[in-house]
Design an enzyme around this catalytic site. Structure first.
Site, mmCIF file in Angstrom:
data_model
loop_
_atom_site.group_PDB
_atom_site.id
_atom_site.type_symbol
_atom_site.label_atom_id
_atom_site.label_comp_id
_atom_site.label_asym_id
_atom_site.label_seq_id
_atom_site.Cartn_x
_atom_site.Cartn_y
_atom_site.Cartn_z
ATOM 1 N N ASP A 52 39.637 42.960 35.852
ATOM 2 C CA ASP A 52 40.552 41.505 36.499
ATOM 3 C C ASP A 52 41.541 41.379 35.787
ATOM 4 O OD1 ASP A 52 38.342 40.782 38.193
ATOM 5 O OD2 ASP A 52 37.584 39.133 36.388
ATOM 6 N N ARG A 94 44.564 36.643 42.177
ATOM 7 C CA ARG A 94 45.047 37.304 40.231
ATOM 8 C C ARG A 94 46.437 37.863 41.055
ATOM 9 N NH1 ARG A 94 41.264 36.915 37.275
ATOM 10 N NH2 ARG A 94 39.081 36.457 37.394
ATOM 11 N N SER A 107 29.065 46.825 38.362
ATOM 12 C CA SER A 107 29.243 45.484 39.238
ATOM 13 C C SER A 107 27.826 44.333 38.491
ATOM 14 C CB SER A 107 28.753 45.120 40.531
ATOM 15 O OG SER A 107 28.813 44.011 40.857
ATOM 16 N N GLN A 119 27.942 41.804 38.479
ATOM 17 C CA GLN A 119 27.576 40.536 39.891
ATOM 18 C C GLN A 119 26.438 41.266 39.541
ATOM 19 O OE1 GLN A 119 30.623 41.415 39.531
ATOM 20 N NE2 GLN A 119 31.759 39.413 39.064
ATOM 21 N N ARG A 132 44.127 45.363 45.427
ATOM 22 C CA ARG A 132 44.333 45.545 44.623
ATOM 23 C C ARG A 132 46.057 46.568 43.688
ATOM 24 N NH1 ARG A 132 40.695 40.943 40.298
ATOM 25 N NH2 ARG A 132 41.487 39.321 41.949
ATOM 26 N N LYS A 175 38.467 44.876 45.758
ATOM 27 C CA LYS A 175 38.091 43.518 45.684
ATOM 28 C C LYS A 175 38.631 42.014 46.334
ATOM 29 C CE LYS A 175 37.122 43.503 41.072
ATOM 30 N NZ LYS A 175 36.221 43.243 40.106
#
Length: 312
Positions: A189, A265, A37, A39, A220, A216
């Protein structure tokens, strides 16, 4: 952050709202990443700016390195070295940072949507200027070239400490490929829109190492699989893979309403699919697109896309 000396208090089970009390005397930490990650890594490095000594972050899998580049640009002492357990990032705390003007390159993840549309809509040719070519973000474009995409990178330069280029994209006949798991962090992503391109390609595309997609904004893998199936595309999934059996140019039936699960997305990916499917594709909620790309709809309409809002 608790390792630095901060305290956090939430509701039962660690839920919001959250109260955070900063460290009166922060100490440097050595932190091993448990999940890839950027972030989390960035949060630890930024916290380390205020701690004396060296703060160390160890990544088992490399993630995007925009924060490291930016910190160096502002004068921080930071080094990245191979070590036991992966990449070792060492930051010297309390540096004398210097202000500067920053040119922010255009986001390759957002660029992926008009790029994908240009690749699958017959006769298209677009230029996307100033897109970041950071190698930790470039996996999507590497994969597109393997699929046979006609993409040229022009005017290579550096902006804001990042490698940048202008993308020239032309409609292409795509073929299925296998995406190796080690590439996943550099394009995590972009897998939703890649699965749309895979549906329009000839042959089978196998995406490996994608289990992070399940945690996410939505799951996804599941969201794309169910939406593609509703549009007539055969897919297979495991916890860590997504396989799409392409139907070739003009081969996707479409005609479905796809659930976005409030994921920007997912919404943009299925709208791109609607540009090339035989029947229009509807998404149940387009409002989450503003999360990352508020100009998506007018930009795509300016390129010739027909996107209509339902009154339902």
């Amino acid at each position: 952050l608790a390792l630095f000396g901060a305290q956090a208090f939430g509701r039962s089970g660690g839920r919001l709202p959250l109260t955070l009390i900063g460290a009166a005397d922060p100490v440097p930490v050595r932190f091993g990443m448990t999940v890839p990650s950027a972030q989390v890594k960035s949060a630890v490095l930024l916290a380390g700016l205020n701690a004396p000594g060296e703060t160390v972050v160890i990544e088992r899998e490399p993630t995007r390195d925009h924060t490291e580049r930016m910190l160096r640009g502002f004068g921080a002492e930071l080094r990245v070295e191979p070590g036991e357990g992966g990449h070792v990032i060492t930051l010297t705390g309390r540096p004398e940072l210097r202000p500067q003007a920053v040119a922010v390159p255009r986001d390759p993840s957002s660029a992926a949507f008009p790029v994908a549309a240009a690749l699958v809509v017959e006769g298209s040719e677009i230029r996307v200027p100033g897109v970041s070519r950071n190698p930790t973000r470039d996996g999507f474009y590497v994969t597109l070239r393997e699929m046979g995409a006609d993409i040229a990178f022009e005017n290579d330069r550096e902006e804001g400490g990042e490698p940048v280029a202008d993308l020239v994209v032309r409609a292409s006949a795509l073929r299925g490929v296998e995406v190796p798991p080690e590439r996943a962090p550099s394009m995590i992503d972009e897998f939703p829109i890649l699965s749309v391109l895979a549906a329009c390609a000839t042959g089978t595309t196998v995406m490996r190492g994608v289990k992070e997609l399940r945690v996410k904004e939505s799951d996804r893998i599941d969201a794309m699989a169910r939406g593609l199936e509703a549009c007539g595309v055969k897919v297979e999934e495991t916890e860590d893979t997504l396989t799409v059996h392409g139907l070739g140019p003009d081969g996707v039936p479409g005609g479905a309403t796809c659930a976005t699960h409030l994921d920007h997305r997912i919404a943009m990916s299925f709208l791109v699919l609607g540009l090339v499917s035989r029947q229009p594709v509807t998404v149940d909620d387009g409002s989450p697109i503003a999360t990352s790309f508020p100009a998506f709809e007018p930009l795509m309409q300016g390129l010739g896309a027909r996107i209509e809002r339902s009154s339902r």
